[in-house]
Write a protein that holds these residues in place. Sequence first.
Motif, PDB file in Angstrom:
ATOM      1  N   ARG A 111      -6.414   3.183  -3.882  1.00 49.20           N
ATOM      2  CA  ARG A 111      -6.159   2.926  -2.614  1.00 49.20           C
ATOM      3  C   ARG A 111      -7.165   3.223  -1.553  1.00 49.20           C
ATOM      4  O   ARG A 111      -7.476   4.455  -1.452  1.00 49.20           O
ATOM      5  N   ALA A 138      -7.154   3.585   2.163  1.00 52.96           N
ATOM      6  CA  ALA A 138      -6.314   3.413   3.281  1.00 52.96           C
ATOM      7  C   ALA A 138      -7.009   3.166   4.478  1.00 52.96           C
ATOM      8  O   ALA A 138      -6.542   1.917   5.246  1.00 52.96           O
ATOM      9  N   HIS A 155      -7.683  -0.661   4.221  1.00 51.98           N
ATOM     10  CA  HIS A 155      -6.551  -1.469   4.024  1.00 51.98           C
ATOM     11  C   HIS A 155      -6.587  -2.332   2.677  1.00 51.98           C
ATOM     12  O   HIS A 155      -6.369  -3.408   2.680  1.00 51.98           O
ATOM     13  N   ALA A 159       0.644  -1.109   0.021  1.00 57.35           N
ATOM     14  CA  ALA A 159      -0.238   0.080  -0.160  1.00 57.35           C
ATOM     15  C   ALA A 159       0.988   1.165   0.007  1.00 57.35           C
ATOM     16  O   ALA A 159       0.493   2.336  -0.483  1.00 57.35           O
TER      17      ALA A 159
END
Lengths: 208, 213
Positions: free
Chosen positions: A90, A92, A95, A61
């Motif tokens: 992504r 965040a 995840h 990531a």
Amino acid sequence: MGKRIYALNRDLHLYLGLFLSPFVLLFAVSVFYLVHVRAAEKSAPGLPRLVTGVPVKEELAQLTGLDQVRGLRPVLDHLGVQGEITFIRRIAKEHRLVIPVVVPGRETSVDLNLATGTASVTERRTGVVDAMIHLHKMPGPHNVAIRGNSAYMEYWRGLADVSAYGLLFLTLSGIYLWIGLRAERRVGIALLSLGAISFFGLVYAVSH
Amino acid sequence: MPSRIEYTFKIWNRKGHYYLGLYFLFFLWLFSFTGLLLNHGSWRFAEFWPNRKMSSTTSQIELPQAGTALDRARDAMRQLGISGEIEWTAAKPGSTLFEFRVNRPGHNFAVSLDPAQGRAVVEHTEINAWGVMRVLHAFTGVRAGDARNERDWIMTKLWAFSMDAVAAGMMLMIASGLYLWWGLRSKRVLGAIALALGSTVCGLLLAGVRWIS
């Protein structure tokens, strides 16, 4: 000397033109799809395939650009997904990485959870028309930093280059051959001028 | 002994091959060269996006209430003095603004109209000649799978027509070229090898990229 160059140029024009004709035909046909096709023949996405135990690392990531693409490739191989990664989104907080992967005629969306090591893989067929348009537009101006991350895209880029350079050569050698034909000069110059007026006139009108 | 019709066809096929090529020469140069630019987005000399110029203007206009969305957008564009292909953008949830984009090669206008206050905000992005050339390569005004956007600007229609004409011209040139080649008996074998090689490479490529899947 002049005759030999003329003959050599004529042969090159002929053989290169014959070699390139399937590529030029392909690009020409795809123009009609690009200009006129409105309805998409994309199928509905299939049922998601859930895969557990995916070998992923959280660091994936943090990577960006081509490094992230390279890091993801073994993961995609593990999932049996091949093609060009168009971009990586992504999420965040969760995840997660969402990765659309394309080969002409098929789109696969991989939703990767880095925390749990699971992936949801959804595939759909996009059809021949979409494939034609996709190939005509690719590699394209977007996401240049990661474009060409699959073998097929690199292969396609090479062949599109060959077609473009080849076509440029054919136009130049064609002009040389035409200049040698004294009887066709006057009509040729008239058509060349007409083409120039149409082209520059249109470009000016469209962009100003 | 070729018949008169066959002889005339041969002559005009040959002339047509030259004439089409000469007429479309500048279009072919543009599409070939921009094809290379699109293939190599990392070529620094042809960068255009980092060099774009942006500006924003706010003005008061009379916002039309009646008519279709297209009519209202055209009316607003006339008052704002901008022209180009209208692109409908997704409406923001809960927003009362009337928003759309106007595109033409080199210029993009993001138009936001506030009917309550009669205010128009126009954000203008201008790109350089390299950008204009790239946009021209695929300036069609429509996208597959996007039913909402229609070609609504006369110049987009003309440009799209010219793209069609170049593609049709290329197909005719291929056909006339094949006929010219077939007439050259001494070149038939080598020509057939070149054609077969091109067809094989092209076919393998298409199979390789899972076109036929």
